[in-house]
Motif scaffolding. Structure first.
Motif, PDB file in Angstrom:
ATOM      1  N   THR A  37       0.841  -1.201   0.000  1.00 15.10           N
ATOM      2  CA  THR A  37       0.000   0.000   0.000  1.00 15.10           C
ATOM      3  C   THR A  37       0.872   1.245   0.000  1.00 15.10           C
ATOM      4  O   THR A  37       0.395   2.335  -0.279  1.00 15.10           O
ATOM      5  CB  THR A  37      -0.944   0.014   1.221  1.00 15.10           C
ATOM      6  N   PHE A  38       2.161   1.052   0.305  1.00 10.89           N
ATOM      7  CA  PHE A  38       3.123   2.155   0.281  1.00 10.89           C
ATOM      8  C   PHE A  38       4.488   1.585  -0.070  1.00 10.89           C
ATOM      9  O   PHE A  38       4.887   0.546   0.464  1.00 10.89           O
ATOM     10  CB  PHE A  38       3.192   2.866   1.638  1.00 10.89           C
ATOM     11  N   GLY A  39       5.190   2.252  -0.971  1.00  8.80           N
ATOM     12  CA  GLY A  39       6.502   1.785  -1.378  1.00  8.80           C
ATOM     13  C   GLY A  39       7.549   2.873  -1.320  1.00  8.80           C
ATOM     14  O   GLY A  39       7.250   4.052  -1.506  1.00  8.80           O
ATOM     15  N   VAL A  40       8.783   2.461  -1.059  1.00  8.88           N
ATOM     16  CA  VAL A  40       9.933   3.352  -1.088  1.00  8.88           C
ATOM     17  C   VAL A  40      10.886   2.785  -2.140  1.00  8.88           C
ATOM     18  O   VAL A  40      11.345   1.652  -2.011  1.00  8.88           O
ATOM     19  CB  VAL A  40      10.643   3.421   0.283  1.00  8.88           C
ATOM     20  N   GLN A  41      11.151   3.571  -3.169  1.00  7.57           N
ATOM     21  CA  GLN A  41      11.998   3.122  -4.266  1.00  7.57           C
ATOM     22  C   GLN A  41      13.345   3.829  -4.189  1.00  7.57           C
ATOM     23  O   GLN A  41      13.409   5.063  -4.207  1.00  7.57           O
ATOM     24  CB  GLN A  41      11.304   3.377  -5.595  1.00  7.57           C
ATOM     25  N   LEU A  42      14.395   3.039  -4.097  1.00  9.86           N
ATOM     26  CA  LEU A  42      15.759   3.536  -3.917  1.00  9.86           C
ATOM     27  C   LEU A  42      16.506   3.317  -5.229  1.00  9.86           C
ATOM     28  O   LEU A  42      17.118   2.272  -5.424  1.00  9.86           O
ATOM     29  CB  LEU A  42      16.444   2.772  -2.782  1.00  9.86           C
ATOM     30  N   THR A  43      16.435   4.279  -6.124  1.00  7.58           N
ATOM     31  CA  THR A  43      17.037   4.127  -7.446  1.00  7.58           C
ATOM     32  C   THR A  43      17.725   5.417  -7.871  1.00  7.58           C
ATOM     33  O   THR A  43      17.419   6.494  -7.365  1.00  7.58           O
ATOM     34  CB  THR A  43      15.970   3.770  -8.497  1.00  7.58           C
ATOM     35  N   GLU A  44      18.625   5.279  -8.832  1.00  5.72           N
ATOM     36  CA  GLU A  44      19.347   6.453  -9.328  1.00  5.72           C
ATOM     37  C   GLU A  44      18.423   7.378 -10.117  1.00  5.72           C
ATOM     38  O   GLU A  44      18.473   8.592  -9.973  1.00  5.72           O
ATOM     39  CB  GLU A  44      20.516   6.014 -10.203  1.00  5.72           C
ATOM     40  N   HIS A  45      17.596   6.786 -10.966  1.00 10.75           N
ATOM     41  CA  HIS A  45      16.679   7.569 -11.799  1.00 10.75           C
ATOM     42  C   HIS A  45      15.258   7.372 -11.309  1.00 10.75           C
ATOM     43  O   HIS A  45      14.907   6.292 -10.828  1.00 10.75           O
ATOM     44  CB  HIS A  45      16.797   7.143 -13.264  1.00 10.75           C
ATOM     45  N   GLU A  46      14.451   8.410 -11.475  1.00  7.62           N
ATOM     46  CA  GLU A  46      13.067   8.325 -11.011  1.00  7.62           C
ATOM     47  C   GLU A  46      12.367   7.145 -11.688  1.00  7.62           C
ATOM     48  O   GLU A  46      12.358   7.036 -12.905  1.00  7.62           O
ATOM     49  CB  GLU A  46      12.325   9.622 -11.305  1.00  7.62           C
TER      50      GLU A  46
END
Length: 152
Positions: A37-46
């Motif tokens: 229901t909620f995510g945190v994305q840890l990436t270089e590019h959006e």
């Protein structure tokens, strides 16, 4: 409140407080079953959008968040939301950055940085927190929380 993560699902860890968080590698297929229901994305590019609420933390592979203070705030929000929501933290492979973020959540639980890394390596992935500067970030999270003036 939504139904919590199934503890038998792959890569779901239960923090000592009872919060359940799923770690995941974005290079792999989305697991069947429950959706976050909620995510945190840890990436270089959006990253591309997902059909659930999410935040992006700009973070290069094998490095640190581009803005550590902003990252701490977003990770704290994910930690707080995990009380009543299915929170997912993910990066490319689901190991280094994801493990570092999970270790930061353990610091929010009250663990010391070294203990947080050990706990994540034991319960999530043995290679979590891959480089020394990621361990330094976890110490920054700890220092920000114990300084009293700037709780992440």
């Amino acid at each position: 409140m939504v139904e919590p993560w199934d503890t038998r699902a792959p890569k779901v860890v239960t923090l000592p407080s009872g919060r359940r968080i799923r770690g995941r590698g974005l290079r792999y297929e989305l697991p069947e079953g429950q959706r976050p229901t909620f995510g945190v994305q840890l990436t270089e590019h959006e990253p591309a959008g997902v059909p659930w609420d999410s935040v992006w933390i700009p973070w290069r592979d094998f490095w640190l968040p581009a803005d550590p203070v902003d990252a701490m705030g977003k990770l704290r929000a994910a930690y707080d939301r995990a009380v009543e929501e299915r929170v997912e933290i993910c990066c490319g492979g689901g190991v280094g950055r994801t493990g570092t973020a999970l270790s930061a959540l353990c610091v929010f639980e009250g663990m010391r940085p070294r203990d947080a890394v050990r706990w994540v390596r034991r319960t999530y992935h043995p290679r979590a927190v891959e480089v020394p500067w990621q361990r330094r970030f976890i110490r920054q999270v700890f220092d920000a929380g114990t300084a009293g003036s700037r709780r992440p």
